[in-house]
Write an enzyme that holds these catalytic residues in place. Structure first.
Site, PDB file in Angstrom:
ATOM      1  N   HIS A 134      27.187  43.121  14.744  1.00 29.59           N
ATOM      2  CA  HIS A 134      27.930  41.918  14.387  1.00 29.59           C
ATOM      3  C   HIS A 134      27.939  40.941  15.559  1.00 29.59           C
ATOM      4  O   HIS A 134      28.043  41.331  16.722  1.00 29.59           O
ATOM      5  CB  HIS A 134      29.363  42.287  13.996  1.00 29.59           C
ATOM      6  CG  HIS A 134      30.031  41.269  13.140  1.00 29.59           C
ATOM      7  ND1 HIS A 134      30.650  40.158  13.660  1.00 29.59           N
ATOM      8  CD2 HIS A 134      30.159  41.183  11.790  1.00 29.59           C
ATOM      9  CE1 HIS A 134      31.142  39.435  12.661  1.00 29.59           C
ATOM     10  NE2 HIS A 134      30.862  40.033  11.521  1.00 29.59           N
ATOM     11  N   HIS A 135      27.850  39.647  15.218  1.00 28.90           N
ATOM     12  CA  HIS A 135      27.789  38.619  16.266  1.00 28.90           C
ATOM     13  C   HIS A 135      29.081  38.545  17.066  1.00 28.90           C
ATOM     14  O   HIS A 135      29.105  38.037  18.190  1.00 28.90           O
ATOM     15  CB  HIS A 135      27.470  37.257  15.649  1.00 28.90           C
ATOM     16  CG  HIS A 135      26.629  36.381  16.525  1.00 28.90           C
ATOM     17  ND1 HIS A 135      26.786  36.300  17.890  1.00 28.90           N
ATOM     18  CD2 HIS A 135      25.599  35.555  16.234  1.00 28.90           C
ATOM     19  CE1 HIS A 135      25.920  35.441  18.392  1.00 28.90           C
ATOM     20  NE2 HIS A 135      25.174  34.976  17.407  1.00 28.90           N
ATOM     21  N   SER A 136      30.187  39.056  16.518  1.00 25.07           N
ATOM     22  CA  SER A 136      31.424  39.088  17.285  1.00 25.07           C
ATOM     23  C   SER A 136      31.354  40.105  18.417  1.00 25.07           C
ATOM     24  O   SER A 136      32.118  40.026  19.378  1.00 25.07           O
ATOM     25  CB  SER A 136      32.604  39.439  16.373  1.00 25.07           C
ATOM     26  OG  SER A 136      32.445  40.729  15.810  1.00 25.07           O
ATOM     27  N   ASN A 299      30.424  36.728  23.127  1.00 27.89           N
ATOM     28  CA  ASN A 299      29.499  35.604  23.136  1.00 27.89           C
ATOM     29  C   ASN A 299      29.789  34.668  24.293  1.00 27.89           C
ATOM     30  O   ASN A 299      30.930  34.260  24.503  1.00 27.89           O
ATOM     31  CB  ASN A 299      29.614  34.833  21.823  1.00 27.89           C
ATOM     32  CG  ASN A 299      29.086  35.622  20.647  1.00 27.89           C
ATOM     33  OD1 ASN A 299      27.944  35.469  20.260  1.00 27.89           O
ATOM     34  ND2 ASN A 299      29.917  36.491  20.089  1.00 27.89           N
TER      35      ASN A 299
END
Length: 449
Positions: A134-136, A299
């Site tokens: 997941h990008h989180s 990120n």
């Protein structure tokens, strides 16, 4: 318990069934030197230990406006690591189609947000790993650094653990969370310090001088609502071809990557009779990490927008146009600190948030037409128990109004372009990959190579 940053939380807040917010990577390995790929995979799958970093579950707080990580000591291994067998005679297209199907499926939030799929049946006893996270949890640079920590540059090392097992302690990624009060105080301070940067960004956008914000992108066939199904294509080239073009035109390899993609998109839209009179605009993520091998979770990405010059027929002139726009954007980044760059980037895409959260395109004209990322990968050959990592192909995130995402990864002497698309809008992204290949040929001719 560690609170996520607002950027990391945003990937959870905006996720829907039609817009899964995970990124992925397809890693293709050669046959092991002194065993078979089946033996190597069997041995790896016997090890059901899982890295502490991969045991974190996302939990909402304050009515879902903030998220934290909770450690899960008892995860279900079989829900995260899965094995696939391609049919006899399967092609690379079959492998990419499987990855597109797996990439369409949203990660279960009741579990840690990652999966690794082991894929057998490639010619010459090769095998592949498709991993999604997941990008989180991690951006592209952190994900590649995490990969690097699981592999070795020594082809003779054996008994290496599986990719889901702990790396060395000094290579373990960490979540950089903070308490909610401290985060709020920091946000207020940052807001005061970023006011001049936000003003600078706005003035640059009005003058079309580069930076995070664009107000000039045209509507295209990619500006549509999307379904949950994905289509995927990948293609790679010798990196030296791009370096020679960059040297001849006195620009960067990244400028060449963007211009290749611009040429491919231009040709694709011409073939469809849908090329806008105004140039397409790309959103270009820029890593804000202090070092390329930083594995801190979450990120740390700033954004630039870049006019792609798709309204310019001449390939060399298009390259010079892209190079000039990127140089202006880099000047913006250089003139502001990391916090200012992160905040201006977030402000530049804030208008997209309602559209992404609702899964519907609400804009007459988008701020940009396509996302094009270029992530530096390993510069040396890497191995897993004697099996050479031959190729890396990235997969990313389309959303409503932005139905195509192009992500590039360099590896040793090659560069790969992965095109992840909503299949109801772009059913055959391999056509764009072929057009990008033709655009590279055109660029070589335009600079006299």
């Amino acid at each position: 318990m560690a609170f996520m940053s607002p950027t990391d939380s945003l990937f959870l807040l905006t996720e829907t069934d039609k817009q899964p917010m995970h990124v992925g990577g397809l890693l293709i390995f050669g046959a092991p030197e002194d065993s078979t790929s089946s033996d190597l995979i069997n041995q790896a799958l016997e090890d059901r230990r899982v890295s502490d970093f991969l045991r974190n579950v996302a939990e909402p707080h304050f009515a879902g406006t903030a998220w934290t990580w909770r450690h899960d000591a008892d995860i279900d291994f079989d829900q995260h690591v899965k094995r696939h067998q391609l049919p006899p005679g399967a092609s690379e297209g079959d492998l990419l189609a499987l990855c597109a199907q797996l990439h369409s499926e949203r990660l279960d939030r009741s579990r840690p947000l990652w999966e690794i799929h082991v894929i057998e049946g490639l010619p010459l006893d090769r095998f592949a790993l498709y991993a999604k996270i997941h990008h989180s949890v991690a951006d592209g640079v952190a994900a590649l650094s995490l990969l690097r920590s699981r592999l070795s540059d020594d082809p003779d090392i054996r008994e290496m653990p599986a990719p889901w097992v702990d790396a060395a302690p000094e290579e373990q990624p960490s979540h950089s969370g903070a308490g909610p009060l401290r985060s709020l105080v920091s946000l207020v301070k940052d807001g005061v310090s970023t006011a001049p940067a936000l003003a600078d960004m706005t003035l640059r956008s009005l003058a079309s001088r580069g930076g995070p914000l664009s107000i000039s992108a045209p509507k295209t066939v990619f500006t549509q609502d999307i379904s949950e199904e994905r289509a995927y294509a990948a293609k790679s080239w010798p990196l030296e071809r791009l370096r020679l073009i960059a040297k001849s035109a006195d620009c960067t390899v990244n400028d060449v990557v963007l211009t290749m993609c611009a040429g491919g998109l231009r040709e694709f839209l011409i073939e469809m009779g849908e090329l806008p009179r105004k140039s397409l605009v790309a959103m270009v993520p820029v890593s804000m990490r202090p070092q390329s091998d930083d594995t801190t979770a979450g990120n740390q990405v700033g954004l630039l927008t870049c006019s792609l010059g798709t309204n310019i027929p001449d390939a060399r002139e298009r390259l010079l146009h892209v190079s000039a726009r990127m140089r202006e954007g880099k000047n913006f980044i250089a003139s502001h600190n990391a916090t200012q760059n992160l905040v201006t980037s977030a402000a530049a895409v804030a208008g997209l948030a309602p559209m992404v959260m609702l899964g519907r395109n609400l804009l007459v004209n988008p701020p940009f037409n396509v996302v094009i990322s270029n992530i530096p990968g390993p510069s040396e050959p890497l191995y897993w128990n004697g099996a050479l990592l031959e190729e890396i192909h990235p997969l990313s995130i389309p959303v409503s109004g932005l139905a195509l995402n192009i992500t590039c990864v360099s590896q040793c002497d090659r560069i790969s372009v992965g095109l992840t698309a909503a299949s109801d809008v772009v059913p055959e992204p391999d056509e764009i990959a072929v057009d990008i290949d033709s655009a590279l040929d055109e660029l070589e001719r335009s600079v006299g190579l």
